[in-house]
Design a protein around this motif. Structure first.
Motif, PDB file in Angstrom:
ATOM      1  N   ALA A  92      21.225  25.291 -36.564  1.00 23.14           N
ATOM      2  CA  ALA A  92      19.987  24.286 -36.627  1.00 23.14           C
ATOM      3  C   ALA A  92      20.178  24.154 -38.383  1.00 23.14           C
ATOM      4  O   ALA A  92      20.003  23.065 -39.274  1.00 23.14           O
ATOM      5  N   ASP A  93      21.063  24.659 -39.230  1.00 23.55           N
ATOM      6  CA  ASP A  93      21.766  24.471 -40.704  1.00 23.55           C
ATOM      7  C   ASP A  93      22.944  24.311 -40.789  1.00 23.55           C
ATOM      8  O   ASP A  93      23.303  24.107 -41.926  1.00 23.55           O
ATOM      9  N   ASP A 105      13.038  19.769 -35.199  1.00 24.52           N
ATOM     10  CA  ASP A 105      14.103  19.553 -34.270  1.00 24.52           C
ATOM     11  C   ASP A 105      14.749  20.766 -34.870  1.00 24.52           C
ATOM     12  O   ASP A 105      14.907  21.070 -33.983  1.00 24.52           O
ATOM     13  N   ARG A 106      15.044  20.887 -35.443  1.00 17.42           N
ATOM     14  CA  ARG A 106      15.424  22.306 -36.280  1.00 17.42           C
ATOM     15  C   ARG A 106      14.587  23.181 -35.601  1.00 17.42           C
ATOM     16  O   ARG A 106      15.441  24.348 -34.954  1.00 17.42           O
ATOM     17  N   MET A 134      15.509  24.159 -32.212  1.00 15.81           N
ATOM     18  CA  MET A 134      16.307  24.524 -31.963  1.00 15.81           C
ATOM     19  C   MET A 134      16.581  26.177 -32.223  1.00 15.81           C
ATOM     20  O   MET A 134      17.595  26.383 -31.416  1.00 15.81           O
ATOM     21  N   ARG A 135      15.918  26.405 -33.665  1.00 13.69           N
ATOM     22  CA  ARG A 135      15.851  28.350 -33.699  1.00 13.69           C
ATOM     23  C   ARG A 135      14.741  28.671 -32.671  1.00 13.69           C
ATOM     24  O   ARG A 135      15.007  30.008 -32.165  1.00 13.69           O
TER      25      ARG A 135
END
Length: 486
Positions: A58-59, A70-71, A74-75
């Motif tokens: 995510a990063d 969104d991130r 994902m995490r």
């Protein structure tokens, strides 16, 4: 950054707790470099293979246009299912201008819809509330149990016995073929989010198949002379260095195992890290190992996993295939039909044409298994059949060697051969290509047509009150050959 001159394969994964960045290093077998210091000092240290896993995806800077929501999503998903991407996939395969809709991105990055909402919400709340790592893992572990980590009776029916004890790291579902999971090969260069073996990679020993060494494999084979094929699988056996791989392959060349005539290596290395074969530190040793198998009268089959045409378009991938074929290996390719990745006749026809051009034999076109992220990737059986048939009609006979669509289910490999109408009723025509009860192999049978069913358990038998295997003896463990001790 381009990565065409990367040259590493034998991996030691070093994860930094601060950055989550994973750097792959060369491992010298026996602690010596075998004259490879020049390689280490130049190409390798300049361009190492780098892998990124889990929540750290995510990063990545390539995701700069993604929102914080969104991130977060994902995490959450990366805490439930395994994710790992290397720099070759990032730099050479993903079209970032099309992300997140790019098919290779969809295949390798977490997406919220990959897990059921109830499980997603539990992990999301835990992350937002800042629970400690131990609590978070307990929540995730419980959630994974609802994702059917071992489909098709892998643990219940496929694990064989040796001296009346289950043999760790072996599966023997079909009489002629033994699956072996070398403990050193239970990871991959990059993970496919739809992988039905995702439970191998989540760090839970209770879910993992892993054979600690080749000793029990050879002991089992000596007592089961019906086995002609040994498939080294995982994970990916080509994640191992050639000397480590040889410790599993060389025993199969022994005179008392002459009944083992085919050695298969299940891999995606050729399209996820082709430098393993083209220019890695022991790539030449790999070719010599394959040649040694041929000299001993064994066939070596590379069971290549190809999910999208783009994976075969690079010069490095083509060179990797050519090198293996030059050593005498047969290369076959298979993959499931995956929504968001290759669910179109064009994708499959293009893949098959690429395969034939490179000397790869199209082998199986599978149906996504009922496990892990299947709810995001699965395609209805009726649509899978349409995709398969239309793709076959678009290619020449040389590219029509794939069998499919195929469900690798508990009773065996069930192919959807087509549709028919009997007494006004629309039916699927099904066939057992392989069967746990070998007497059923080749059996034709029928099921009521369905536009929505995605697996055999969502179909209803037709022209018969039951499925063929429901009235068979359905042996769940291969019996030893009479007169041969285990």
């Amino acid at each position: 950054m381009r990565t065409n001159d990367l040259t590493t394969i034998e991996l030691a994964e070093c994860v930094s707790a601060e950055t989550g960045f994973e750097l792959s290093r060369a491992i010298f077998v026996g602690g010596v470099s075998s004259g490879r210091d020049d390689w280490i000092g130049a190409s390798y240290m300049k361009n190492p293979m780098r892998t990124f896993r889990g929540v750290q995806l995510a990063d990545l800077p390539q995701l700069e246009k993604f929102t914080e929501q969104d991130r977060h999503e994902m995490r959450v998903v990366a805490n439930l299912l395994p994710f790992k991407v290397n720099n070759y996939v990032l730099d050479e395969l993903i079209d970032w201008s099309s992300a997140p809709d790019d098919p290779i991105f969809r295949m390798t990055f977490p997406v919220r819809e990959m897990v059921p909402p109830r499980i997603y919400d539990l992990v999301s709340d835990a992350l937002l509330n800042g629970v400690d790592r131990k609590q978070l893992e307990a929540i995730a572990r419980k959630g994974r149990q609802d994702l059917n980590p071992h489909p098709s009776g892998q643990r219940e029916y496929n694990v064989p016995l040796l001296d009346d004890e289950p043999v760790p790291g072996l599966q023997h579902k079909y009489r002629q073929t033994l699956l072996v999971f070398p403990s050193q090969g239970q990871t991959c260069h990059s993970y496919c989010a739809y992988c039905f073996r995702w439970a191998q990679f989540v760090g839970d020993a209770d879910l993992k198949f892993a054979a600690p060494g080749p000793g029990q494999m050879t002991d089992y084979l000596r007592g089961h002379r019906e086995v002609t094929d040994v498939l080294l699988t995982g994970g990916d056996p080509l994640i191992m260095s050639t000397p480590v791989l040889a410790r599993w392959v060389t025993p199969l060349l022994a005179p008392d195992l002459e009944h083992v005539t085919n050695i298969r290596l299940g891999t995606k290395a050729l399209v996820q890290w082709p430098y393993r074969v083209t220019s890695g530190p022991d790539a030449d040793e790999l070719l010599r190992l394959i040649e040694a198998c041929a000299t001993a009268g064994k066939s070596v089959a590379i069971m290549l996993h190809v999910s999208h045409p783009r994976e075969l378009e690079s010069e490095a991938a083509a060179a990797a295939v050519a090198r293996l074929r030059s050593a005498g290996a047969i290369v076959r390719a298979q993959a499931p039909i995956i929504r968001h990745v290759n669910d179109s006749p064009h994708a499959w026809a293009t893949m098959w044409r690429h395969m034939v051009r490179l000397g790869i034999q199209p082998y199986y076109t599978f149906v996504e298994r009922d496990t892990g992220a299947s709810s995001f990737f699965e395609v209805p059986l009726a649509r899978a059949l349409t995709i398969f048939l239309q793709a076959q009609r678009a290619v020449s006979g040389l590219a029509r060697t794939a069998r499919g669509p195929v469900m690798s289910a508990t009773p065996g490999k069930i192919a959807i051969d087509g549709e028919t109408v009997v007494n006004g009723e629309r039916l699927f025509v099904l066939r057992l290509l392989q069967a746990r009860d070998e007497a059923l192999a080749g059996t034709l049978f029928f099921a009521g047509h369905s536009e929505s069913a995605v697996w055999i358990d969502q179909l209803t038998p037709a022209l018969s009150p039951s499925w063929p295997w429901e009235s068979s003896r359905d042996r769940t463990r291969p019996e030893p050959i009479e007169g041969v001790s285990r």
